[in-house]
Structure formats: structure tokens, C-alpha cells
Design a protein around this motif. Structure first.
Motif, PDB file in Angstrom:
ATOM      1  N   MET A 139     -19.374 -17.306  -6.903  1.00  0.00           N
ATOM      2  CA  MET A 139     -18.448 -16.178  -6.802  1.00  0.00           C
ATOM      3  C   MET A 139     -18.671 -15.264  -7.994  1.00  0.00           C
ATOM      4  SD  MET A 139     -14.936 -17.860  -5.313  1.00  0.00           S
ATOM      5  CE  MET A 139     -14.485 -18.640  -6.849  1.00  0.00           C
ATOM      6  N   GLY A 140     -19.117 -14.037  -7.719  1.00  0.00           N
ATOM      7  CA  GLY A 140     -19.490 -13.110  -8.776  1.00  0.00           C
ATOM      8  C   GLY A 140     -20.995 -13.116  -8.941  1.00  0.00           C
ATOM      9  N   VAL A 141     -21.683 -12.185  -8.287  1.00  0.00           N
ATOM     10  CA  VAL A 141     -23.139 -12.246  -8.252  1.00  0.00           C
ATOM     11  C   VAL A 141     -23.762 -11.035  -8.960  1.00  0.00           C
ATOM     12  CG1 VAL A 141     -23.280 -13.719  -6.237  1.00  0.00           C
ATOM     13  CG2 VAL A 141     -23.128 -11.255  -5.914  1.00  0.00           C
ATOM     14  N   VAL A 191     -19.042 -22.102  -7.902  1.00  0.00           N
ATOM     15  CA  VAL A 191     -19.238 -21.659  -9.292  1.00  0.00           C
ATOM     16  C   VAL A 191     -18.524 -20.321  -9.452  1.00  0.00           C
ATOM     17  CG1 VAL A 191     -20.908 -21.024 -11.062  1.00  0.00           C
ATOM     18  CG2 VAL A 191     -21.489 -22.791  -9.369  1.00  0.00           C
ATOM     19  N   CYS A 192     -17.597 -20.241 -10.400  1.00  0.00           N
ATOM     20  CA  CYS A 192     -16.877 -18.996 -10.660  1.00  0.00           C
ATOM     21  C   CYS A 192     -17.540 -18.233 -11.796  1.00  0.00           C
ATOM     22  CB  CYS A 192     -15.415 -19.254 -10.998  1.00  0.00           C
ATOM     23  SG  CYS A 192     -14.477 -17.725 -11.300  1.00  0.00           S
ATOM     24  N   GLY A 202      -6.106 -15.495 -11.863  1.00  0.00           N
ATOM     25  CA  GLY A 202      -5.435 -16.511 -11.057  1.00  0.00           C
ATOM     26  C   GLY A 202      -6.081 -16.756  -9.710  1.00  0.00           C
ATOM     27  N   PHE A 203      -7.324 -16.311  -9.529  1.00  0.00           N
ATOM     28  CA  PHE A 203      -8.006 -16.438  -8.236  1.00  0.00           C
ATOM     29  C   PHE A 203      -8.227 -17.901  -7.854  1.00  0.00           C
ATOM     30  CE2 PHE A 203     -11.659 -16.071  -5.335  1.00  0.00           C
ATOM     31  CZ  PHE A 203     -11.238 -15.023  -4.520  1.00  0.00           C
ATOM     32  N   LEU A 204      -8.486 -18.741  -8.854  1.00  0.00           N
ATOM     33  CA  LEU A 204      -8.695 -20.167  -8.612  1.00  0.00           C
ATOM     34  C   LEU A 204      -7.328 -20.849  -8.619  1.00  0.00           C
ATOM     35  CD1 LEU A 204     -11.700 -20.705 -11.070  1.00  0.00           C
ATOM     36  CD2 LEU A 204     -11.804 -20.157  -8.630  1.00  0.00           C
ATOM     37  N   ASN A 205      -6.735 -20.950  -7.448  1.00  0.00           N
ATOM     38  CA  ASN A 205      -5.357 -21.445  -7.354  1.00  0.00           C
ATOM     39  C   ASN A 205      -5.200 -22.377  -6.168  1.00  0.00           C
ATOM     40  OD1 ASN A 205      -5.055 -19.817  -5.013  1.00  0.00           O
ATOM     41  ND2 ASN A 205      -4.476 -18.068  -6.271  1.00  0.00           N
ATOM     42  N   ALA A 206      -3.968 -22.884  -5.968  1.00  0.00           N
ATOM     43  CA  ALA A 206      -3.715 -23.857  -4.907  1.00  0.00           C
ATOM     44  C   ALA A 206      -4.062 -23.311  -3.528  1.00  0.00           C
ATOM     45  CB  ALA A 206      -2.250 -24.290  -4.954  1.00  0.00           C
ATOM     46  N   THR A 207      -3.777 -22.035  -3.298  1.00  0.00           N
ATOM     47  CA  THR A 207      -4.094 -21.427  -2.000  1.00  0.00           C
ATOM     48  C   THR A 207      -5.594 -21.448  -1.746  1.00  0.00           C
ATOM     49  OG1 THR A 207      -2.148 -19.998  -2.124  1.00  0.00           O
ATOM     50  CG2 THR A 207      -3.895 -19.339  -0.609  1.00  0.00           C
ATOM     51  N   TYR A 217     -16.576 -29.357  -5.314  1.00  0.00           N
ATOM     52  CA  TYR A 217     -16.623 -29.445  -6.780  1.00  0.00           C
ATOM     53  C   TYR A 217     -16.556 -28.036  -7.360  1.00  0.00           C
ATOM     54  CZ  TYR A 217     -18.180 -31.135 -11.384  1.00  0.00           C
ATOM     55  OH  TYR A 217     -18.259 -31.461 -12.723  1.00  0.00           O
ATOM     56  N   LEU A 218     -15.782 -27.862  -8.447  1.00  0.00           N
ATOM     57  CA  LEU A 218     -15.558 -26.553  -9.049  1.00  0.00           C
ATOM     58  C   LEU A 218     -16.214 -26.460 -10.423  1.00  0.00           C
ATOM     59  CD1 LEU A 218     -14.041 -23.766  -9.144  1.00  0.00           C
ATOM     60  CD2 LEU A 218     -12.131 -25.015 -10.197  1.00  0.00           C
ATOM     61  N   ILE A 219     -16.910 -25.361 -10.675  1.00  0.00           N
ATOM     62  CA  ILE A 219     -17.439 -25.049 -12.006  1.00  0.00           C
ATOM     63  C   ILE A 219     -16.894 -23.678 -12.398  1.00  0.00           C
ATOM     64  CG2 ILE A 219     -19.504 -24.607 -13.394  1.00  0.00           C
ATOM     65  CD1 ILE A 219     -21.059 -26.433 -11.515  1.00  0.00           C
ATOM     66  N   ASN A 220     -16.163 -23.606 -13.508  1.00  0.00           N
ATOM     67  CA  ASN A 220     -15.656 -22.315 -13.989  1.00  0.00           C
ATOM     68  C   ASN A 220     -16.246 -22.011 -15.353  1.00  0.00           C
ATOM     69  OD1 ASN A 220     -14.292 -19.902 -14.242  1.00  0.00           O
ATOM     70  ND2 ASN A 220     -12.398 -20.837 -14.965  1.00  0.00           N
ATOM     71  N   VAL A 221     -17.094 -20.976 -15.380  1.00  0.00           N
ATOM     72  CA  VAL A 221     -17.709 -20.515 -16.623  1.00  0.00           C
ATOM     73  C   VAL A 221     -17.417 -19.037 -16.853  1.00  0.00           C
ATOM     74  CG1 VAL A 221     -19.564 -22.204 -16.834  1.00  0.00           C
ATOM     75  CG2 VAL A 221     -19.856 -20.262 -15.306  1.00  0.00           C
TER      76      VAL A 221
END
Length: 308
Positions: A139-141, A191-192, A202-207, A217-221
């Protein structure tokens, strides 16, 4: 005319390194380092990183704002005088480091390195299912996200991109805007690398996690503010998210009583995925200082409308 570096969280060693490179490359520039600024009225260019809120109000003759790194959210979220251009740093080495970090996280998950570390402790010899099949979504290219996709593709994994805006002739399958669910249906590693804007905070949330494939699996950098931190552990406990590699957090350093430290499925690193190299950054800032004086186009100018 003066150029001021305002980066109070940088160590004395780091600031001395910045001072040294400016003295080497541009001894003619009147360099000031916060808080020891002799005359705020002389400052026409500021270089910012994690600066005090509303500091820009103190420079009445400001003409240019430079981010010390690739991100500009720390600037855009604060008071910015109207019509003052903002620039950021683009550094191939920064891209190199970021991509290597993300690929490391992807491969560790794919080859279950965490599992084998645990097996070593218990002296367990388990040869079953040595690989987890993966499909990677970024996400974010932009420059960073695009390079991650190139390297992941070169390793032979299916890869997909997602962003807020349409892209014509993008080199990988690409989704945008309302196509989020279609994107998430294709991947089990997310991957964020989104820019931080009012739309993405707040894009990475419960919804969002409920839209993941089970066990993604989540990677946030990107930035800590992308993640609603209290939503992650429940998503892991439910199995919707299998785990996470996090390099950025809402408050840094991560507080010692933060639950992420104790969560086995979450790997924490201290915002080291990529670090701005002052030897690469300073020449870009110096060039823009001279471009400003000579009324030439600025390097790496940010769109204030888009926020990146």
C-alpha cells in the motif's frame, strides 16, 4: 540570509555531522542550529525534523521549508505559512535500506524464522511445512513502494500495489480507492508504505483488518500514526492477522509498558528501517538553498494539496 536546522531530537553527534558537511560543501551559507539561532529574522530557509510545534511562526522572513528526511507529515501536520514551498529528501540509499528491511520481514515470515527460533529453544526438529505460501501487497507505491515490489517480484512472489489515486500502465497489478477489498483478496502479506495524510491516518484499523484474508501478516514501515495500535492485538488474537513487523509507532520510543513488547506475534524494531544519510541529504538542501536565491526550480518539491 541564514539557513536554520531545527531538529531538537537529534543528538549532538548527529547535529555536528550535519554542521560539518555544510561547512565542507557550503562554507558561505550562514548556518544556524536550533536553539542557538542568532536572529530569527535572518532565517529564510529552515530544515526540520520533529520540530517544536508552531516554530515556523518565529521566522518572519521564511521562504523555504526543507524536510530533513523523505517524510513531510511532521511539517504538514503543523502550522505552515501560506505559499511557502516544502521539499523533501530523495536518497537511493534510503530506498535500498527500506527495501532490504521489508524483504527481510517478508522472507522471515515466508520461511518461518520465528518458528525455528522457538524450535531451537525447545530442541525440536520439525521439518513439516518449511514455507508459508505468500502473495505480497504494498500500500503506497511511490519510489519506496515501487522498489519493494520490484525486489519481491524478482524473488518470484506474486505482488500487487494499492494507492489512493489511479495509475496508468503500472508494471504490477494495481488497485486504488474503492478497490481496496479486491486488493486485499489477492494478498496475505500487507506492507504499509502510504504517505501520512489526513485520509491515511488510522488507516490500519479494526475495519481494515476484518477485510484481510484470515491470517494476513502486516508490515508497517510508513508512519506510526497509520496504525490504530489498540486494534492490532485483538485482530491477532482472533486470527484475522497472523502477526506484524512494526518499525514505527505513535509514540517513540515505544513505552516500556506498551503491550506490543509482550505480544509474541509482533516484532518491534526501533524506527531503523531506513535512516536519512546526511551526506546524501545535505547536498540536496544546499542545492535548493541556491535554487531559491537564483529563482530556479526546487528539487523534490512536495505537493501541499496531496501532502506528499
Amino acid at each position: 540570509m541564514a539557513l536554520a536546522i531545527v531538529a531538537p531530537n537529534k543528538s549532538e553527534k548527529e547535529l555536528n555531522a550535519w554542521k560539518g558537511i555544510f561547512l565542507e560543501l557550503a562554507p558561505d551559507i550562514n548556518l544556524q542550529i536550533y536553539p542557538d539561532i542568532q536572529d530569527n529574522a535572518l532565517v529564510e530557509v529552515v530544515v526540520l525534523w520533529q520540530h517544536p510545534k508552531n516554530i515556523l511562526k518565529e521566522f518572519p522572513n521564511l521562504k523555504l521549508i526543507c524536510s530533513m528526511g523523505s517524510g513531510v507529515d511532521h511539517i504538514m501536520s503543523d502550522y505552515v505559512p501560506e505559499n511557502i514551498p516544502i521539499t523533501r529528501i530523495i536518497d537511493p540509499r534510503l530506498t535500498f535500506s527500506m527495501t532490504n528491511y521489508v524483504v527481510m520481514g517478508i522472507l522471515n515470515y515466508h520461511r518461518q524464522f520465528k518458528r525455528y527460533l522457538e524450535n531451537k529453544k525447545s530442541k525440536t526438529w520439525d521439518m513439516t511445512q518449511p514455507e508459508i505460501p505468500i502473495s505480497v501487497g504494498v500500500m503506497g507505491v511511490g519510489e519506496l513502494g515501487g522498489d519493494v515490489l520490484d525486489k519481491v517480484n524478482a524473488l518470484g512472489f506474486p505482488c500487487y500495489g494499492y494507492g489512493n489515486s489511479p495509475k496508468n500502465d503500472f508494471r504490477y497489478p494495481y488497485y486504488h480507492g474503492e478497490e481496496l477489498q479486491e486488493f486485499l483478496d489477492q494478498v496475505n502479506i500487507v506492507v504499509c508504505l502510504l504517505p501520512l495524510t489526513p485520509k491515511t491516518e488510522g488507516f490500519l484499523n479494526a475495519t481494515l483488518f476484518k477485510k484481510f484474508k484470515q491470517g494476513t501478516y502486516l508490515i508497517n514501515v510508513a508512519r506510526g500514526m497509520h496504525l490504530v495500535e489498540e486494534d492490532l492485538i485483538p485482530a491477532i488474537n482472533s486470527g484475522q492477522v497472523s502477526g506484524a513487523l512494526l518499525d514505527v509507532f505513535r509514540k517513540e520510543p515505544l513505552e516500556k509498558n506498551h503491550p506490543f513488547w509482550e505480544q509474541e506475534e509482533i516484532m518491534v524494531t526501533p524506527h531503523i528501517a531506513s535512516i536519512t544519510n546526511y551526506k546524501a541529504a545535505a547536498p540536496q538542501i544546499i542545492a535548493n538553498y541556491r535554487n531559491l536565491i537564483n529563482q530556479r526550480p526546487l528539487l523534490n518539491e512536495v505537493s501541499t494539496d496531496q501532502g506528499y
